[in-house]
Design a protein around this motif. Structure first.
Motif, PDB file in Angstrom:
ATOM      1  N   PHE A  22      70.913  -7.410  58.802  1.00  0.00           N
ATOM      2  CA  PHE A  22      69.646  -7.353  58.451  1.00  0.00           C
ATOM      3  C   PHE A  22      69.527  -5.979  58.715  1.00  0.00           C
ATOM      4  O   PHE A  22      69.583  -5.031  58.857  1.00  0.00           O
ATOM      5  CB  PHE A  22      68.477  -7.622  59.759  1.00  0.00           C
ATOM      6  N   PRO A  23      68.095  -5.453  56.355  1.00  0.00           N
ATOM      7  CA  PRO A  23      68.060  -4.277  56.187  1.00  0.00           C
ATOM      8  C   PRO A  23      66.920  -3.614  57.234  1.00  0.00           C
ATOM      9  O   PRO A  23      67.308  -2.274  57.375  1.00  0.00           O
ATOM     10  CB  PRO A  23      67.445  -4.759  55.046  1.00  0.00           C
ATOM     11  N   GLY A  24      66.442  -4.517  58.089  1.00  0.00           N
ATOM     12  CA  GLY A  24      65.180  -3.429  58.547  1.00  0.00           C
ATOM     13  C   GLY A  24      66.057  -3.516  60.489  1.00  0.00           C
ATOM     14  O   GLY A  24      67.478  -3.699  60.128  1.00  0.00           O
ATOM     15  N   ALA A  71      70.224   3.107  54.973  1.00  0.00           N
ATOM     16  CA  ALA A  71      70.698   3.565  54.685  1.00  0.00           C
ATOM     17  C   ALA A  71      71.643   4.353  56.245  1.00  0.00           C
ATOM     18  O   ALA A  71      73.105   4.445  56.455  1.00  0.00           O
ATOM     19  CB  ALA A  71      70.517   4.796  53.282  1.00  0.00           C
ATOM     20  N   ASN A  72      71.048   4.269  56.972  1.00  0.00           N
ATOM     21  CA  ASN A  72      71.165   5.164  58.063  1.00  0.00           C
ATOM     22  C   ASN A  72      71.737   4.378  59.233  1.00  0.00           C
ATOM     23  O   ASN A  72      72.976   4.543  60.256  1.00  0.00           O
ATOM     24  CB  ASN A  72      69.559   5.666  59.428  1.00  0.00           C
ATOM     25  N   CYS A 128      80.524   5.644  58.555  1.00  0.00           N
ATOM     26  CA  CYS A 128      81.030   6.613  58.992  1.00  0.00           C
ATOM     27  C   CYS A 128      82.053   6.681  60.266  1.00  0.00           C
ATOM     28  O   CYS A 128      83.156   7.238  60.049  1.00  0.00           O
ATOM     29  CB  CYS A 128      80.069   7.633  59.407  1.00  0.00           C
ATOM     30  N   ALA A 129      81.593   5.997  60.964  1.00  0.00           N
ATOM     31  CA  ALA A 129      82.281   5.385  62.599  1.00  0.00           C
ATOM     32  C   ALA A 129      83.753   5.408  62.066  1.00  0.00           C
ATOM     33  O   ALA A 129      84.818   5.455  62.854  1.00  0.00           O
ATOM     34  CB  ALA A 129      81.176   4.515  63.369  1.00  0.00           C
ATOM     35  N   GLU A 174      74.844   9.373  50.303  1.00  0.00           N
ATOM     36  CA  GLU A 174      73.749   9.112  50.081  1.00  0.00           C
ATOM     37  C   GLU A 174      72.588   9.843  50.373  1.00  0.00           C
ATOM     38  O   GLU A 174      71.230   9.078  50.428  1.00  0.00           O
ATOM     39  CB  GLU A 174      73.577   8.151  51.685  1.00  0.00           C
ATOM     40  N   TRP A 175      72.445  10.876  51.124  1.00  0.00           N
ATOM     41  CA  TRP A 175      71.687  12.246  51.009  1.00  0.00           C
ATOM     42  C   TRP A 175      70.991  12.041  49.353  1.00  0.00           C
ATOM     43  O   TRP A 175      69.668  12.187  48.917  1.00  0.00           O
ATOM     44  CB  TRP A 175      72.361  13.234  51.208  1.00  0.00           C
ATOM     45  N   ALA A 176      72.142  11.809  48.134  1.00  0.00           N
ATOM     46  CA  ALA A 176      71.511  12.588  47.103  1.00  0.00           C
ATOM     47  C   ALA A 176      70.789  11.408  46.415  1.00  0.00           C
ATOM     48  O   ALA A 176      70.702  11.479  45.688  1.00  0.00           O
ATOM     49  CB  ALA A 176      73.201  12.956  46.122  1.00  0.00           C
ATOM     50  N   ARG A 177      71.561  10.280  46.877  1.00  0.00           N
ATOM     51  CA  ARG A 177      70.997   8.656  46.437  1.00  0.00           C
ATOM     52  C   ARG A 177      69.878   8.603  46.458  1.00  0.00           C
ATOM     53  O   ARG A 177      68.650   8.593  45.387  1.00  0.00           O
ATOM     54  CB  ARG A 177      71.894   7.052  46.338  1.00  0.00           C
TER      55      ARG A 177
END
Length: 249
Positions: free
Chosen positions: A90-92, A198-199, A206-207, A221-224
């Motif tokens: 789920f996105p949220g 994104a988080n 990343c894990a 992702e930071w840049a996006r």
């Protein structure tokens, strides 16, 4: 309908209402999937899952499980996993407000949520070894580590709310678990939706990566996100000393 559905602002609440133990059934699974699909379409920012009565969810109905033929087993497992995946993807934020027993498949339901808060009456158990089965070997060690997961899964013992918090299984223990879950949901709902998503995705992705690859992914992702309207709004609000108004853009 075995699930009560409520929406208040950007937060949806799903209350399992199949007394006395809120067992996973075809009707309950379908209701959860339908509600989560609707919440996604409405772009809700947080979802609370809880139970009515003395159980959060005590897993599958053993009477149904005992009747499964070899040909039906995979579909049975897929039906559960569809719900767990819908929560995880789920996105949220998804928040389990564990009000009572969370056993077996109900334990897995709580593990599939992003955040768990527990009532003082909450109890958790991966009961596979008591039934000659296996469950929670994928999600549980990612939350509490291999050692603690082995302890819980090889013994099948029950964990109370305080021990669950000590293990990192839940982030809070509260007298009013629904109020605590709502407080958490409101905080997440006030944050930038694209950043929340994104988080969630980034942490799990990343894990599975070597550190250097994980850092490269994170920087991308930071840049996006740095180019989004919500980031510009956050910076503007910071200097104007006002709350930001995030739109998920």
């Amino acid at each position: 309908m075995r699930v009560d559905v409520a929406v208040d602002g950007a937060v949806g609440t799903l209350t399992l209402d199949a007394p006395p133990l809120n067992l996973l059934s075809d009707d309950l699974r379908r209701a959860l999937l339908d509600a989560l699909s609707d919440f996604r379409a409405r772009r809700l920012r947080a979802v609370i899952v809880t139970g009515r009565g003395r159980a959060f969810c005590a897993g599958a109905d053993l009477r149904d499980e005992a009747k499964l033929t070899a040909e039906q087993v995979q579909a049975f497992l897929d039906a559960d996993e569809a719900v767990f995946t819908a929560l995880a993807e789920f996105p949220g934020a998804t928040i389990a407000a564990v009000n009572g027993y969370a056993y077996g498949g109900g334990f897995e339901l709580a593990l599939a949520c992003d955040i768990r808060v527990a009532a003082r009456a909450a109890r958790f158990a991966g009961v596979g070894v008591k039934l000659g089965l296996t469950v929670s070997t994928a999600r549980l060690p990612r939350l509490v580590g291999e050692g603690a997961a082995l302890d819980l899964l090889l013994t099948g013992r029950t964990v109370d709310a305080d021990e669950a918090q000590g293990l990192g299984l839940v982030s809070a223990v509260a007298d009013d678990v629904e109020a605590e879950a709502r407080r958490c949901a409101d905080v997440v709902a006030s944050r930038a939706p694209l950043s929340v998503q994104a988080n969630k995705v980034g942490l799990r992705h990343c894990a599975r990566l070597p550190l250097a690859e994980a850092v490269t992914y994170e920087r991308g992702e930071w840049a996006r996100l740095q180019r989004t309207r919500d980031h510009r709004e956050a910076v503007s609000a910071f200097f104007a000393k006002r709350p930001p108004e995030f739109r998920g853009e």
